[in-house]
Enzyme design. Structure first.
Site, short mmCIF file in Angstrom:
data_model
loop_
_atom_site.label_atom_id
_atom_site.label_comp_id
_atom_site.label_asym_id
_atom_site.label_seq_id
_atom_site.Cartn_x
_atom_site.Cartn_y
_atom_site.Cartn_z
N SER A 1 42.33 36.28 34.12
CA SER A 1 42.98 35.00 33.79
C SER A 1 44.46 35.29 33.66
O SER A 1 44.98 35.51 32.57
CB SER A 1 42.41 34.43 32.49
OG SER A 1 41.12 33.94 32.71
N LYS B 1 43.30 27.62 36.02
CA LYS B 1 42.60 28.28 34.90
C LYS B 1 43.42 28.12 33.62
O LYS B 1 42.86 27.81 32.55
CB LYS B 1 42.39 29.76 35.21
CG LYS B 1 41.69 30.55 34.09
CD LYS B 1 40.22 30.18 33.96
CE LYS B 1 39.61 30.61 32.63
NZ LYS B 1 39.40 32.03 32.47
N LYS C 1 46.85 33.67 24.83
CA LYS C 1 47.53 34.18 26.02
C LYS C 1 47.47 33.15 27.16
O LYS C 1 48.46 32.86 27.83
CB LYS C 1 46.88 35.51 26.44
CG LYS C 1 47.48 36.19 27.64
CD LYS C 1 46.65 35.96 28.91
CE LYS C 1 45.22 36.48 28.78
NZ LYS C 1 44.39 36.13 29.96
#
Lengths: 292, 292, 292, 292
Positions: free
Chosen positions: A91, A166, A235
């Site tokens: 990711s 994403k 994150k």
């Protein structure tokens, strides 16, 4: 086909196993023990060093962030044959992955970003959703490889778009989670049973994956497992926030949720689960939703 | 049973029709034409004035806000027989409805707040979700009456809790909608097809009722109907914001979304649909998601 | 001393004039007309191309953003003698300026970031506040040069810290301005005279440079001059927001004000003055503080 | 003139002393000890009960919130002679004070809201800023009485406007404080000396009462005294937030700062000083600005 899978975390480990059914899979992991176990359990080939991955036709990275991917690219790219396909299932950050792809393209290596969603259960069952950014040709190659890992494999656009959607998905998850928490703290303090509240919301217009699938386990059953680290979701939300910043968009809610998640991570620590933010939201008001 | 239904809007009109199958229903509406039409079409009794409602065993109000309910209560309550049941199906304010219930209790009238969700289609099909706040006894009476209107009828707590969870639900809807809009503006500007983006999100963890059921019609089919006024959703979010304020909770996201919806309403006007905020979010960045 | 000043905007133009009293100043500007006028009016030397700046002992850039500085560095740096001092008085990005300084250091050129505050009046009077980031030695050289431009010259730390504190200052200005606007819209709608409101606030604890020095002219005198572009303040706030993002700090208010200023800029356009956000804040509520 | 001063807190105590120079002052306090001390030290008359205040021509309340004022009004109003003037120097809620004034008007008592700013030092020196809402006639009477307490006495509008501008002022103070904290945490983490940072900011456009007068003591001298409770500032910001909510304004920054202050209060507790939010802001990022 010779495949090297780099990064045997909660997602990479079962993905490597599924790939090993149809391919010769070499596995590498920063802490070697996991790679040794994988080789022993699933008949994959143990890479003693990154160099052992260089004969693969396809490199798959499944790492915490684009920073680790960058380091691996730096060490390994020079040894790869032109025509190698690099699938980054991390990711990651679309800004970084576009730079990486450009770098690799110069030495004849195709790059696709291919982040996944579906959690460890989806990785084990081979039913992940995979969102791929890259050229049409590279997508076709990547899809053929990833078929044993995912049920929904999308070609969403050029390099970076996989990471982009994403990041946006996870930012939406974060916001949906936070607002649900604020609402449920209010209802809890008014004496609502969490079971009733969630049942009502889940046949109403405010429902989401959060209220339908994630919160009942924690708030009704009282079971708060570690499924995905808050640090990793922070994150991802930060990748989304940084991306919209560079697009120069006005996104006040994404900006807020990003900063609130950072505060939650600072308070709850690096090992907290992402759903623990629900309890952090309660704490901000001096309340608690975790029952003893 | 004699029932008076007050307020023949998008929800009240079909609810009165469903109730008329099993009950003697008197209808009253501020603009009489609608009540006349209802009486003509569905065999209900036309109330020439509010006083014509006073012989009902059950009063049902379905009005824009608690302010209109208050006005009706003031005019009508004195004429009602003790034992009458007042069902307020308005998306109202729990703070107001608690005061109303207290006032009515003194003259022997039971009050439940019973807001509904499911939209006009749900009202027509009799499949609404109804969340009822009030005493156990009053709930039992109300549920028996409302069975022809709703499929999921919940007793969520004491008076005001129906309005409370409806407000929280709509605040969650508003936040889920806003964050989806911010994300989709970013993806649109990166060249994503909205169809693909929504397909991917809808098999991913960020999905919600908004992405699954509300946005495809607008962003993929390009059809932006008027289904529910932004002004009414703004009212609901403001009820939630005011409620958490009086609970003295820290709810930064609810506070933000409430103020942003107010800004959207001021800009888009009183006739805009609530999904139009998606376009407002785009406009804040100088973009548009409405295709010509 | 030979000095080349690059960028004759609202700040650079008067700065070059002040410097010309004590030094041989060469001036360069993207649109040559301004440079020609400066040479004619103030006896400076007109640079026909950037190359004409290469014999200077000190290069001073006063440009809109670090992007323009970067372009100039790229064209000019190779022609400069080792030992040249580069003073960047742009309100720039510390992340960019650190990279620029590193690049210049390799070819023996000292770099300091030296953004200024005080507006065109301060630049004309030579009373600017100048915040310098760089080595002690470079600061001493830069201070000697800039003495004719500024009254308060600070050495705030290593390279980038000048840009950092300038960005933070402007973000504080932006937030102080926004909250003052929200407050004054509320008071205006309650019937307050803006003159009285500002007088009261300015002997109270909520006062700031905004309420004391910036708003009376606009809200009391009704004079809304163009003094500093909203687009430039938006740029500065974005530099601050990006900086704290990369520091991984939780800064919800800075994040919010950054996104709101971007929305204001998108709505009011590239030519609006920064104080016009006050009117934008009013518009978000359907109000106005600009009297006809 | 006979004056009764009710509430001998940090502000009321010195105000009563100053008033006692020119008037017959009766003092009442919830905990009697303070009133006894005041009578002994300053020759005021000790009220053994609220009834002892009823012969005063002017009642002055200086209490924590409008709730306490309401309670006193309820107990005392019936005993007052028509023509009595009630001066409420509490930092109160304009919505409440308008209702109180209406109630008192019916029994012939004039009410002005007259909140003060300037802190205990200002109260002791008789140099407070006082913002008065009420009729012109009541203002003239109130001003004559309060002349020994304040230097700047403003008639800002009708009843409630004094409380309104006080609330807005304190909301601006809160926002100016919060954004300064976010900025200084960033600078601190970049290695800035707080002394330098504040010196620079205080000759720059982002300066405010917060950076000029409040933060140097704490961040440079390391002295964090208790001067004004965070709980009381949270109360004031909440009054402002509630007021703009009822005005139906879009005020996203005021909404955010209100919710963040509530979170700070929940975390730091009821005894924290309002400047301690600076440390709370640092904690949200895992940092600290309090030096050992």
């Amino acid at each position: 086909m010779k495949i090297a899978l780099i990064g045997l975390g909660a997602m990479g480990y079962p993905m490597a196993r599924n790939l090993a059914r149809d391919h010769e899979v070499t596995v590498w992991n920063r802490t070697t023990a996991l790679a040794e176990r994988h080789a022993a359990e699933h008949g994959t080939r143990l890479a003693r060093g990154l160099a052992d991955c260089s004969d693969a036709a396809v490199i798959i990275t499944v790492l915490p962030t684009s920073t680790e991917v960058d380091t691996i690219v730096e060490h390994l790219a020079g040894d790869l044959a032109p025509g190698t396909l690099w699938i980054d299932a991390t990711s990651g950050d679309p800004i970084v992955s576009r730079a990486t792809a450009e770098h690799l393209e110069k030495i004849g290596i195709d790059f696709v970003d291919a982040p996944v969603t579906g959690g460890t259960p989806g990785a084990e069952a081979g039913t992940l959703t995979i969102m791929i950014g890259g050229s049409e040709a590279a997508f076709i190659r990547a899809e053929a490889v990833l078929r044993s890992c995912g049920r929904n494999i999308f070609h969403v656009g050029s390099v970076g778009t996989g990471h982009a959607i994403k990041a946006i998905n996870n930012a939406m998850l974060a916001a949906n989670l936070w607002i649900a928490a604020e609402g449920l703290v209010s209802l809890d303090k008014q004496g609502f049973e969490m079971k009733t509240a969630l049942e009502v919301l889940n046949v109403s217009s405010g429902r989401s994956n959060v209220t339908e699938n994630l919160l009942p386990k924690r708030l009704v059953e009282g079971d708060w497992p570690l499924t995905f680290k808050l640090a990793l979701l922070d994150k991802d939300v930060r990748i989304a926030a940084n991306m919209v910043h560079h697009q120069h968009l006005a996104s006040p809610m994404l900006a807020l949720v990003s900063n609130l998640f950072t505060a939650a991570r600072r308070t709850l620590g690096e090992e907290a689960d992402y759903i623990d933010v629900v309890e952090y939201v309660a704490q901000l008001s001096g309340e608690s939703l975790k029952r003893q």
